[in-house]
Enzyme design. Sequence first.
Site, short mmCIF file in Angstrom:
data_model
loop_
_atom_site.label_atom_id
_atom_site.label_comp_id
_atom_site.label_asym_id
_atom_site.label_seq_id
_atom_site.Cartn_x
_atom_site.Cartn_y
_atom_site.Cartn_z
N ASP A 20 0.82 -1.22 0.00
CA ASP A 20 0.00 0.00 0.00
C ASP A 20 0.85 1.27 0.00
O ASP A 20 1.98 1.27 0.49
CB ASP A 20 -0.91 -0.03 1.25
N ASN A 68 -11.26 -2.46 -4.93
CA ASN A 68 -10.52 -1.50 -5.76
C ASN A 68 -11.26 -1.13 -7.05
O ASN A 68 -10.88 -0.16 -7.73
CB ASN A 68 -9.10 -2.01 -6.08
C1 IPE Z 1 -5.54 -2.63 -0.05
O1 IPE Z 1 -5.18 -1.30 -0.17
C2 IPE Z 1 -5.53 -3.30 -1.39
C3 IPE Z 1 -4.24 -3.46 -2.05
C4 IPE Z 1 -3.07 -3.10 -1.57
C5 IPE Z 1 -4.29 -4.07 -3.33
P1 IPE Z 1 -6.27 -0.13 -0.33
O2 IPE Z 1 -5.49 1.11 -0.51
O3 IPE Z 1 -7.22 -0.50 -1.38
O4 IPE Z 1 -7.02 -0.16 1.07
P2 IPE Z 1 -7.84 0.99 1.80
O5 IPE Z 1 -8.84 1.50 0.83
O6 IPE Z 1 -6.86 2.05 2.19
O7 IPE Z 1 -8.43 0.34 3.00
C1 IPE Z 2 -1.75 0.20 -3.29
O1 IPE Z 2 -1.49 1.57 -3.39
C2 IPE Z 2 -2.01 -0.44 -4.63
C3 IPE Z 2 -3.42 -0.79 -4.87
C4 IPE Z 2 -4.39 -0.64 -4.04
C5 IPE Z 2 -3.70 -1.34 -6.18
P1 IPE Z 2 -2.66 2.63 -3.38
O2 IPE Z 2 -3.09 2.90 -4.77
O3 IPE Z 2 -3.74 2.21 -2.46
O4 IPE Z 2 -1.91 3.90 -2.81
P2 IPE Z 2 -2.48 4.91 -1.72
O5 IPE Z 2 -2.87 4.10 -0.53
O6 IPE Z 2 -3.65 5.60 -2.34
O7 IPE Z 2 -1.33 5.82 -1.44
MG MG Z 3 -4.06 2.43 -0.49
#
Ligand code: IPE
Ligand code: IPE
Ligand code: MG
Length: 239
Positions: A20, A68
């Site tokens: 993340d 997502n």
């Molecule tokens: C969890 O991260 C999913 C992945 C890393 C693929 P998110 O960024 O989607 O989670 P939330 O929305 O912060 O809980």
């Molecule tokens: C994790 O990074 C990757 C996926 C969820 C696909 P994010 O896209 O959630 O990055 P932040 O949390 O918005 O910084």
């Molecule tokens: Mg994220």
Amino acid sequence: MIPVALDMSRVPQHVACVMDGNGRWAQAQGMARTEGHAAGEEALFDTVEGAQEIGIRWLTVFAFSTENWKRPPEEVKFLMEFNESLLVRRSHELHERDVRIRFVGRRNWRVPKRVLRRMDEAVDLTQHNSGMTLNIAFNYGGRAEIIDAVKEMIDDGVQIDRIDERTLERYLYDSAMPDVDLLIRTSGEHRLSNFLLWQIAYSELLFTETLWPDFRRNDLYDAILEYQARDRRFGGLNP
Ligand code: IPE
Ligand code: IPE
Ligand code: MG
């Protein structure tokens, strides 16, 4: 470098990572969020190599969650295409390193056919490898996994008195996947976001402020050192 303090005889069998912070990493540098996803590739491959170096048998990474899909369509499209291209570009390299690629997640819902095909190709190519298993959670949700398992059990006519934890585990996306020993989440968020709910019942949880694109094998080793300092009791008492 592998820290000397790391006890090679007590390396966790299964490490799971919520990768993340890609978007925030990119935005902090004035780049588009998608640049952060692209930068995550190096973090992933360095972590895979590092995990192999110390003998981790299973590494499960969260690449795309069932939630997502709520993101803007352009970002979803980017993620689908990026994951597809990553498989095309890097699965042979993983194969040469004896890595077995697997996937967990909902197959029959929303994922483009083309992407499913690439996933199958990567799984087929690497199926006989006996090195580490790189398990990619793609279109994955922990609740969806449990629901899908229950549906299949009912579909199979499993009798009520035959249902126990072992039975349910046989119906999860990967029945051979061991419980997670150590779960790492990057980017300073302290939540699970629907990752591996069943398999993390007794995992050690480790949260780091590092954003995923900055994560490297040394961060993994630091996490393992902390893991090795913990006292896992599983509800019992240690001598
Ligand atoms: C969890 O991260 C999913 C992945 C890393 C693929 P998110 O960024 O989607 O989670 P939330 O929305 O912060 O809980
Ligand atoms: C994790 O990074 C990757 C996926 C969820 C696909 P994010 O896209 O959630 O990055 P932040 O949390 O918005 O910084
Ligand atoms: Mg994220």
